[in-house]
Design an enzyme around this catalytic site. Structure first.
Site, short mmCIF file in Angstrom:
data_model
loop_
_atom_site.label_atom_id
_atom_site.label_comp_id
_atom_site.label_asym_id
_atom_site.label_seq_id
_atom_site.Cartn_x
_atom_site.Cartn_y
_atom_site.Cartn_z
N HIS A 222 0.82 -1.21 0.00
CA HIS A 222 0.00 0.00 0.00
C HIS A 222 0.86 1.27 0.00
CE1 HIS A 222 -3.43 2.55 1.70
NE2 HIS A 222 -3.94 1.98 0.64
N LYS A 224 3.31 4.33 -1.25
CA LYS A 224 3.40 5.21 -2.42
C LYS A 224 4.73 5.94 -2.31
CE LYS A 224 -1.23 5.15 -1.07
NZ LYS A 224 -1.59 3.86 -1.57
N ASP A 229 16.69 10.48 -8.70
CA ASP A 229 18.14 10.73 -8.52
C ASP A 229 18.56 10.69 -7.05
OD1 ASP A 229 18.38 11.01 -11.25
OD2 ASP A 229 18.35 13.21 -11.22
N HIS A 403 -9.51 10.98 0.78
CA HIS A 403 -8.66 9.79 0.87
C HIS A 403 -7.39 10.10 1.67
CE1 HIS A 403 -5.97 6.60 -1.02
NE2 HIS A 403 -7.03 5.89 -0.69
N LYS A 405 -4.66 10.69 4.55
CA LYS A 405 -4.32 10.02 5.80
C LYS A 405 -3.39 10.97 6.58
CE LYS A 405 -4.33 6.70 2.31
NZ LYS A 405 -5.68 6.28 2.31
N ASP A 410 -1.87 19.59 18.07
CA ASP A 410 -1.62 20.89 18.68
C ASP A 410 -1.07 21.92 17.70
OD1 ASP A 410 -2.41 19.80 21.10
OD2 ASP A 410 -0.36 19.30 21.72
#
EC number: 2.7.8.-
Length: 485
Positions: A222, A224, A229, A403, A405, A410
């Site tokens: 899952h 990404k 370079d 979508h 996350k 604070d």
């Protein structure tokens, strides 16, 4: 005749129950998942075992151990060299805010996630901006392009990126791509043939060629990750596909959060990719004598952001990202703002959220107002209803599908990555997050959250109470399966 039928039925039930016990208890798993699977296998003979074949089996230990080996030692040595050469760019934990020293040390201990300082970080919430910038970086690549995504669809944006990768590989740039066959359902390896024909390397995660022959719905890649370079990196919630650009009517506008990072934190993204690659491709691995400055160049960046790149997955029992989430929740003194498409916390996280809300902390959780997975969404609604009763402010996002996350504590500390607030991300998927110790970034995420609130609706306990009995039943039934969703 009736007596014989009843006898046969009894035998089937007894055999099914016995087989369910043997199937579930022969593998180590937490008690909630154990009894959830017992419920499925006993109450749904045959069908339950088919479901178990897809989402119940554990990852083979030899595969898990392979994720730990390969060039891990060499990578750690290389990263140690970076720390020494960068000097003040990589600071010891005692030089940062006292409130997060323990968390920084925890990640160093559990995931060897060193504290990378002086990075430049840019936040993306729009797929068009993200992919435009990402493709500009890929276009400018001189040495290597490493890409790892749960979803790499064969659609317009997928083909646009593939064409660019083909161009760069033809120019002599090293191009490697890892994709998850389940997340990229409908994308066959032949889609990548033009890239492989010009010297690029493409592999499905852990070497499974097709979702059709991979019966495991669990243990998905899952993550990404993009590195260019070894200097520029990307991590967050977006995948490669037209729906992430708002081109799918089902979802409408796609609201996600992704980071572009320039600086020493890219070393961790690069290292994670290399480990995943070697666990996936035995034919073209990264080997000791090729782990050099080409992949880990020294770059002097005038940035202000300190962060740690943390990965977790079923190759470890530590659940590092979940531990990070819990530590953030426990650190909160005034506010705790969360965005997640799936809200299916285990008891430890659920209790932490409840304690925070009951202690008077401003706890807010933003979730979608529409499902992309029916059972998962109903379970999300169930937990949202429970948390609303405990004083958590639950927001339904109305402007398309959210979508993202993210977590902001604070207005000072934050997390952005691939891990949802659910069992699957905590235990079953391979995930990666950035934990960020920069008040400026936290304030930007806070401002983004406040903008999203204007496109959201606060769902009160009274509004949850007014839901139909049938909807509440679906939520409760889905909640029973939450440990295996």
């Amino acid at each position: 005749m009736n007596v014989n039928f009843v006898l046969i039925l009894d035998i089937i039930v007894i055999l099914n129950t016995a087989l369910a016990f043997v199937t579930v208890f022969r593998e180590k798993r937490d008690i909630a998942a154990t009894w959830a699977w017992m419920l499925v296998l006993v109450l749904l003979p045959v069908v339950g075992f088919i479901a178990y074949a897809f989402i119940g089996r554990k990852l083979p230990k030899n595969r898990m151990f392979r994720l730990q080996r390969q060039v891990a030692v060499q990578l750690n040595e290389r990263l140690d060299q970076q720390r020494e050469q960068l000097g003040t760019e990589i600071m010891p934990a005692d030089k940062i805010s006292h409130s997060v020293i323990n968390m920084v040390n925890m990640f160093m201990e559990t995931d060897q996630a060193f504290l990378a300082r002086k990075n430049r970080v840019r936040i993306f919430t729009n797929g068009h901006d993200l992919f435009h910038t990402m493709m500009e970086d890929i276009e400018g690549a001189k040495s290597s392009i490493h890409i790892e995504f749960y979803t790499f669809y064969n659609d317009q944006i997928g083909n646009d990126i593939l064409d660019l990768l083909v161009k760069k590989a033809a120019e002599g740039v090293e191009v490697r791509v890892i994709y998850d066959p389940w997340g990229s359902m409908g994308t066959w390896k032949r889609f990548f043939k033009p890239l492989m024909d010009v010297g690029g390397h493409v592999e499905p995660f852990l070497g499974v060629r097709s979702a059709v022959i991979d019966f495991r719905l669990n243990f998905r890649d899952h993550r990404k990750i993009v590195t260019v370079d070894g200097k520029v990196g990307y991590v967050g919630g977006f995948n490669i596909g037209d729906q992430y650009l708002g081109r799918k009517k089902k979802f409408g506008n796609w609201r996600d959060t992704h980071l572009r990072i320039v600086g020493s934190a890219v070393f961790s993204l690069q290292a994670r990719f290399m480990l995943d690659w070697n666990a996936t491709d035995r034919d073209h691995p990264f080997v000791d004598d090729r782990i050099d400055s080409r992949y880990f160049p020294i770059t002097k960046v005038k940035g202000t952001t300190s962060l740690q790149i943390v990965s977790s997955g079923p190759d470890s029992d530590l659940q590092q990202i979940k531990m990070g989430y819990m530590r953030l929740i426990q650190t909160a003194e005034k506010s705790l703002w969360i965005q997640t498409p799936y809200l299916i916390p285990d008891d430890s996280v659920l209790d932490s959220l409840r304690i925070a809300a009951m202690a008077g902390i401003d706890v807010r959780i933003m979730i979608p107002d529409k499902p992309d997975h029916a059972f998962v969404y109903r379970a999300t609604q169930y937990y949202a209803r429970q948390l609303a009763d405990d004083g958590v402010k639950i927001y339904y996002y109305h402007d398309g599908f959210i979508h993202a996350k993210t977590m902001v504590i604070d207005g000072k500390i934050s997390s952005v990555g691939s891990a949802n607030m659910d069992y699957r991300s905590f235990k079953l998927n391979f995930e990666i997050n950035a934990f960020i110790y920069d008040e400026q970034i936290a304030q930007q995420l806070t401002a983004i959250y406040e903008t999203d609130i204007r496109n959201s609706e606060l769902i009160t306990p009274e509004m949850f109470d007014q839901q139909s009995a049938y909807l509440k039943f679906k939520q409760t039934a889905s909640r029973l399966l939450s440990p295996i969703l």
